[in-house]
Design an enzyme around this catalytic site. Structure first.
Site, PDB file in Angstrom:
ATOM      1  N   SER A 106      41.241  31.234  19.972  1.00  0.00           N
ATOM      2  CA  SER A 106      40.521  31.688  21.167  1.00  0.00           C
ATOM      3  C   SER A 106      40.871  33.152  21.417  1.00  0.00           C
ATOM      4  O   SER A 106      41.952  33.604  21.011  1.00  0.00           O
ATOM      5  CB  SER A 106      40.962  30.873  22.392  1.00  0.00           C
ATOM      6  OG  SER A 106      40.485  31.475  23.584  1.00  0.00           O
ATOM      7  N   TYR A 110      47.827  27.208  27.256  1.00  0.00           N
ATOM      8  CA  TYR A 110      46.633  27.354  26.409  1.00  0.00           C
ATOM      9  C   TYR A 110      46.662  28.693  25.672  1.00  0.00           C
ATOM     10  O   TYR A 110      46.476  28.753  24.459  1.00  0.00           O
ATOM     11  CB  TYR A 110      45.388  27.250  27.286  1.00  0.00           C
ATOM     12  CG  TYR A 110      44.092  27.361  26.504  1.00  0.00           C
ATOM     13  CD1 TYR A 110      43.632  26.287  25.750  1.00  0.00           C
ATOM     14  CD2 TYR A 110      43.333  28.530  26.515  1.00  0.00           C
ATOM     15  CE1 TYR A 110      42.454  26.378  25.025  1.00  0.00           C
ATOM     16  CE2 TYR A 110      42.159  28.627  25.790  1.00  0.00           C
ATOM     17  CZ  TYR A 110      41.725  27.555  25.052  1.00  0.00           C
ATOM     18  OH  TYR A 110      40.562  27.649  24.327  1.00  0.00           O
TER      19      TYR A 110
HETATM   20  N1  LIG Z   1      34.268  26.682  25.071  1.00  0.00           N
HETATM   21  C1  LIG Z   1      34.939  27.808  25.060  1.00  0.00           C
HETATM   22  O1  LIG Z   1      34.656  28.739  25.842  1.00  0.00           O
HETATM   23  C2  LIG Z   1      36.064  28.003  24.080  1.00  0.00           C
HETATM   24  C3  LIG Z   1      36.555  29.305  23.894  1.00  0.00           C
HETATM   25  C4  LIG Z   1      37.586  29.511  22.996  1.00  0.00           C
HETATM   26  C5  LIG Z   1      38.102  28.449  22.287  1.00  0.00           C
HETATM   27  N2  LIG Z   1      37.625  27.186  22.494  1.00  0.00           N
HETATM   28  C6  LIG Z   1      38.207  26.100  21.713  1.00  0.00           C
HETATM   29  O2  LIG Z   1      37.182  25.369  21.073  1.00  0.00           O
HETATM   30  C7  LIG Z   1      37.637  24.046  20.801  1.00  0.00           C
HETATM   31  C8  LIG Z   1      36.579  23.072  21.310  1.00  0.00           C
HETATM   32  O3  LIG Z   1      36.442  23.254  22.708  1.00  0.00           O
HETATM   33  P1  LIG Z   1      35.076  22.988  23.493  1.00  0.00           P
HETATM   34  O4  LIG Z   1      34.862  24.133  24.398  1.00  0.00           O
HETATM   35  O5  LIG Z   1      34.038  22.578  22.538  1.00  0.00           O
HETATM   36  O6  LIG Z   1      35.565  21.780  24.403  1.00  0.00           O
HETATM   37  P2  LIG Z   1      34.976  20.324  24.684  1.00  0.00           P
HETATM   38  O7  LIG Z   1      33.514  20.361  24.827  1.00  0.00           O
HETATM   39  O8  LIG Z   1      35.818  19.804  25.788  1.00  0.00           O
HETATM   40  O9  LIG Z   1      35.293  19.536  23.328  1.00  0.00           O
HETATM   41  C9  LIG Z   1      36.596  19.166  22.981  1.00  0.00           C
HETATM   42  C10 LIG Z   1      36.498  18.207  21.820  1.00  0.00           C
HETATM   43  O10 LIG Z   1      37.811  17.848  21.400  1.00  0.00           O
HETATM   44  C11 LIG Z   1      37.943  16.437  21.419  1.00  0.00           C
HETATM   45  N3  LIG Z   1      39.335  16.103  21.686  1.00  0.00           N
HETATM   46  C12 LIG Z   1      40.063  16.369  22.795  1.00  0.00           C
HETATM   47  N4  LIG Z   1      41.297  15.864  22.660  1.00  0.00           N
HETATM   48  C13 LIG Z   1      41.350  15.295  21.427  1.00  0.00           C
HETATM   49  C14 LIG Z   1      42.347  14.607  20.698  1.00  0.00           C
HETATM   50  N5  LIG Z   1      43.570  14.376  21.205  1.00  0.00           N
HETATM   51  N6  LIG Z   1      42.045  14.146  19.467  1.00  0.00           N
HETATM   52  C15 LIG Z   1      40.816  14.336  18.939  1.00  0.00           C
HETATM   53  N7  LIG Z   1      39.821  14.977  19.569  1.00  0.00           N
HETATM   54  C16 LIG Z   1      40.101  15.449  20.806  1.00  0.00           C
HETATM   55  C17 LIG Z   1      36.954  15.969  22.490  1.00  0.00           C
HETATM   56  O11 LIG Z   1      36.531  14.618  22.347  1.00  0.00           O
HETATM   57  P3  LIG Z   1      37.306  13.329  22.991  1.00  0.00           P
HETATM   58  O12 LIG Z   1      37.445  13.591  24.449  1.00  0.00           O
HETATM   59  O13 LIG Z   1      36.425  12.174  22.635  1.00  0.00           O
HETATM   60  O14 LIG Z   1      38.620  13.270  22.270  1.00  0.00           O
HETATM   61  C18 LIG Z   1      35.794  16.915  22.175  1.00  0.00           C
HETATM   62  O15 LIG Z   1      35.080  16.449  21.046  1.00  0.00           O
HETATM   63  C19 LIG Z   1      38.992  23.939  21.486  1.00  0.00           C
HETATM   64  O16 LIG Z   1      40.015  24.127  20.538  1.00  0.00           O
HETATM   65  C20 LIG Z   1      38.970  25.066  22.485  1.00  0.00           C
HETATM   66  O17 LIG Z   1      40.254  25.501  22.835  1.00  0.00           O
HETATM   67  C21 LIG Z   1      36.618  26.946  23.370  1.00  0.00           C
END
Ligand SMILES: NC(=O)c1ccc[n+]([C@@H]2O[C@H](COP(=O)([O-])OP(=O)(O)OC[C@H]3O[C@@H](n4cnc5c(N)ncnc54)[C@H](OP(=O)(O)O)[C@@H]3O)[C@@H](O)[C@H]2O)c1
Length: 278
Positions: free
Chosen positions: A163, A180
């Site tokens: 990130s 985070y």
């Molecule tokens: N969106 C942003 O602005 C942003 C920016 C920078 C980085 N990121 C990174 O991108 C990645 C995805 O984030 P997102 O924004 O797409 O969030 P999200 O929509 O909340 O998706 C998170 C995903 O991770 C899964 N997950 C959570 N805990 C887990 C576990 N213990 N084991 C397996 N799967 C798990 C969730 O499914 P379940 O709940 O079914 O497990 C879901 O599929 C993360 O690493 C986040 O830090 C996001």
């Protein structure tokens, strides 16, 4: 006249026949990536997250994509990436229907927002465990499958979701994301370490550093920081991330076009991280 060697441009970005695993693939960035991987030609894309129903829904949507290659499949394998026994089970389940993996997108992540004074220890540990430790053990446990058909000319890929919070600082104040931000800085550096360890085994390791992409995880924080419109206005390119930004980056890093990147961080934020607040 200089020599031009680009005889096979048509396959440069193709993932034809590749096998991919996407952790946190049931929604958000993982689902965007999975959609790109399938449409770029992957034959199998394994979707994993904790909730079985969410994985099932995601694979149903992916398998209904009109542009995926004939016979290509998204396959649901629910598992909790934060548990070692679950990671072992995930690898074993995947191994039942493929003898190798070409691309691992280690993307599952979590966050916690709380002010300095009360930032809780249990949340700090949970975030560090999932965002750093689980990424390492996902790579370690998938390494035998990633090695199977990896060669110098056709290396396997590990793509890790960091990130921009791991490059600049994260959110501060009432919704501070200390664990985070620290976890994302750690995982970007972990990627560099893995790149040197696994590069000679023909497994290339690179990271994404996304800025804000609306998702279940990010939307609360986006609202607390003034909402989509305000953040778009602050961004040098006047917008937030879109699904195809993730899909394009993951396809690039997984393809022959990305085969000389190792240990790199691809920053996907429209330039936001470059804006100094000083
Ligand atoms: N969106 C942003 O602005 C942003 C920016 C920078 C980085 N990121 C990174 O991108 C990645 C995805 O984030 P997102 O924004 O797409 O969030 P999200 O929509 O909340 O998706 C998170 C995903 O991770 C899964 N997950 C959570 N805990 C887990 C576990 N213990 N084991 C397996 N799967 C798990 C969730 O499914 P379940 O709940 O079914 O497990 C879901 O599929 C993360 O690493 C986040 O830090 C996001």
């Amino acid at each position: 006249m200089s020599e031009v060697h680009l005889d096979d441009f048509s396959s440069l970005f193709s993932l034809n026949g590749k096998v991919a695993v996407v952790t946190g693939g049931s929604r958000g960035l993982g689902l965007h990536a999975a959609s790109g991987l399938l449409q770029a030609g992957c034959s199998k894309v394994y979707i994993t997250s904790r909730k079985a129903s969410a994985c099932e829904e995601a694979v149903a949507a992916l398998n209904a994509l009109p542009n995926k290659r004939p016979g290509a499949q998204a396959i649901s394998v629910p598992a909790d990436s934060s548990r070692m026994d679950e990671l072992d089970r995930l690898v074993a389940e995947v191994n039942k229907t493929t003898d190798h993996v070409d691309i691992l997108f280690a993307n599952a992540g979590a966050t916690w927002g709380e002010k300095f004074e009360t930032h809780p220890e249990h949340a700090f540990s949970k975030v560090m465990d999932l965002n750093v430790k689980s990424v390492f053990y996902s790579v370690q446990k998938f390494a035998p499958l990633l090695s199977k058909s990896a060669t110098r000319e056709s290396p396997s890929r590990v793509i890790i979701t960091g990130s921009v919070a791991g490059i600049g600082v994260g959110s501060l104040g009432e919704n501070a994301t200390f664990s985070y931000s620290a976890s994302k800085a750690a995982v970007l550096h972990l990627t560099r370490n893995l790149a040197l360890e696994l590069g000679p085994r023909h497994i290339l390791c690179n990271a994404l550093a996304p800025g804000f992409f609306p998702s279940k995880m990010a939307s609360g924080l986006i609202e607390k920081q003034g909402g989509v419109k305000a953040l778009e206005e602050e961004s040098p390119n006047k917008r937030l991330g879109r699904p195809e930004d993730i899909a394009g980056a993951v396809v690039y890093l997984g393809s022959r076009a990305g085969s000389h990147l190792n240990g790199a961080t691809l920053v996907l934020d429209g330039g936001s991280v470059l804006k100094s607040k000083l």
